[in-house]
Design a protein around this motif. Structure first.
Motif, PDB file in Angstrom:
ATOM      1  N   ASN A   1      14.898  -4.900  -1.763  1.00 48.71           N
ATOM      2  CA  ASN A   1      15.948  -5.908  -1.839  1.00 48.71           C
ATOM      3  C   ASN A   1      15.354  -7.311  -1.811  1.00 48.71           C
ATOM      4  N   TYR A   2      14.371  -7.521  -0.944  1.00 49.44           N
ATOM      5  CA  TYR A   2      13.720  -8.835  -0.838  1.00 49.44           C
ATOM      6  C   TYR A   2      13.081  -9.223  -2.168  1.00 49.44           C
ATOM      7  N   LEU A   3      12.363  -8.294  -2.791  1.00 50.77           N
ATOM      8  CA  LEU A   3      11.711  -8.610  -4.065  1.00 50.77           C
ATOM      9  C   LEU A   3      12.717  -8.817  -5.185  1.00 50.77           C
ATOM     10  N   ALA A   4      13.764  -8.020  -5.208  1.00 56.94           N
ATOM     11  CA  ALA A   4      14.798  -8.202  -6.226  1.00 56.94           C
ATOM     12  C   ALA A   4      15.487  -9.548  -6.040  1.00 56.94           C
ATOM     13  N   ALA A   5      15.672  -9.953  -4.816  1.00 55.87           N
ATOM     14  CA  ALA A   5      16.169 -11.270  -4.399  1.00 55.87           C
ATOM     15  C   ALA A   5      17.634 -11.514  -4.750  1.00 55.87           C
ATOM     16  N   PHE A   6      17.985 -11.411  -6.016  1.00 54.51           N
ATOM     17  CA  PHE A   6      19.334 -11.742  -6.463  1.00 54.51           C
ATOM     18  C   PHE A   6      20.184 -10.476  -6.424  1.00 54.51           C
ATOM     19  N   THR A   7      20.640 -10.157  -5.236  1.00 54.97           N
ATOM     20  CA  THR A   7      21.341  -8.905  -4.977  1.00 54.97           C
ATOM     21  C   THR A   7      22.750  -9.191  -4.462  1.00 54.97           C
TER      22      THR A   7
ATOM     23  N   ALA B   1      12.309 -12.853  -9.603  1.00 55.31           N
ATOM     24  CA  ALA B   1      11.987 -13.808  -8.549  1.00 55.31           C
ATOM     25  C   ALA B   1      10.535 -14.248  -8.745  1.00 55.31           C
ATOM     26  N   PHE B   2      10.248 -15.503  -8.461  1.00 52.67           N
ATOM     27  CA  PHE B   2       8.932 -16.090  -8.717  1.00 52.67           C
ATOM     28  C   PHE B   2       7.785 -15.288  -8.123  1.00 52.67           C
ATOM     29  N   ASP B   3       8.017 -14.580  -7.032  1.00 51.05           N
ATOM     30  CA  ASP B   3       6.943 -13.872  -6.352  1.00 51.05           C
ATOM     31  C   ASP B   3       6.985 -12.354  -6.555  1.00 51.05           C
ATOM     32  N   ASN B   4       7.792 -11.901  -7.498  1.00 54.84           N
ATOM     33  CA  ASN B   4       7.878 -10.474  -7.805  1.00 54.84           C
ATOM     34  C   ASN B   4       6.842 -10.161  -8.892  1.00 54.84           C
ATOM     35  N   ILE B   5       5.590 -10.074  -8.477  1.00 54.99           N
ATOM     36  CA  ILE B   5       4.466  -9.908  -9.396  1.00 54.99           C
ATOM     37  C   ILE B   5       4.575  -8.602 -10.186  1.00 54.99           C
ATOM     38  N   GLY B   6       4.994  -7.519  -9.539  1.00 55.37           N
ATOM     39  CA  GLY B   6       5.109  -6.232 -10.220  1.00 55.37           C
ATOM     40  C   GLY B   6       6.072  -6.288 -11.387  1.00 55.37           C
ATOM     41  N   SER B   7       7.257  -6.849 -11.175  1.00 53.24           N
ATOM     42  CA  SER B   7       8.235  -6.930 -12.259  1.00 53.24           C
ATOM     43  C   SER B   7       7.785  -7.898 -13.342  1.00 53.24           C
ATOM     44  N   ARG B   8       7.113  -8.937 -12.950  1.00 52.07           N
ATOM     45  CA  ARG B   8       6.588  -9.869 -13.948  1.00 52.07           C
ATOM     46  C   ARG B   8       5.598  -9.140 -14.869  1.00 52.07           C
ATOM     47  N   ARG B   9       4.723  -8.338 -14.286  1.00 53.64           N
ATOM     48  CA  ARG B   9       3.740  -7.584 -15.085  1.00 53.64           C
ATOM     49  C   ARG B   9       4.422  -6.597 -16.020  1.00 53.64           C
TER      50      ARG B   9
END
Length: 160
Positions: A30-36, A120-128
């Motif tokens: 949830n934290y990484l998804a952020a917009f929940t 989210a700016f710090d969600n490196i996994g989803s960015r990749r």
């Protein structure tokens, strides 16, 4: 890296929502998804929202399975006239290439372009995942992230 399991996709069915609800209760995810959701524990609200999505012909919702186990979901939806993607993978299955395979599959059946993804700016996994699938970062936005109770930066990606 070739996974040692079989990834399958099928249209999401109403009973799948019960499993998805459990996934989104994971505080780290949830934290990484952020917009929940404001209240991720509100099961009736969750089920009502996503049951409506299942009935919306403009939304493509797929259930992701590893072997026979539901491990996540991926969807294409329309927001402000633009096609966007979203996905959620059970944290037990992170880092195994499932999100990338799911997005590649979705992009093969959903040919609308351009199509957008936001992280989210710090969600490196989803960015990749987005970058591996050919998305390019085109900008940023700021928004209130319910999961963090703060305004944060969101990266905007585009394909096509």
């Amino acid at each position: 890296m070739t996974p040692n399991f079989q990834i399958q996709f099928r249209p999401t069915e109403l009973p799948d929502l019960e499993v998805f609800f459990q996934f989104q209760l994971d505080s780290k995810a949830n934290y990484l998804a952020a917009f929940t959701a404001k209240d991720p524990t509100n099961k009736p609200a969750y089920l009502e929202k996503y049951a409506k999505h299942l009935a919306d012909p403009s939304i493509t919702m797929l259930t992701i399975l590893v072997d026979t186990t539901i491990v996540g979901s991926i969807a294409k939806f329309i927001l402000e006239g633009k096609a966007e993607i979203t996905y959620w993978i059970d944290r037990d299955y992170w880092g195994k290439g499932i999100a990338t395979a799911a997005l590649q599959h979705l992009l093969s059946i959903e040919t609308t372009r351009p199509i957008f993804g936001r992280v989210a700016f710090d969600n490196i996994g989803s960015r990749r995942v987005l970058e591996k699938c050919g998305f390019n970062m085109i900008g940023t936005d700021k928004g209130f992230a319910n999961a963090r109770q703060a305004e944060i930066e969101e990266l905007i990606f585009r394909l096509g």
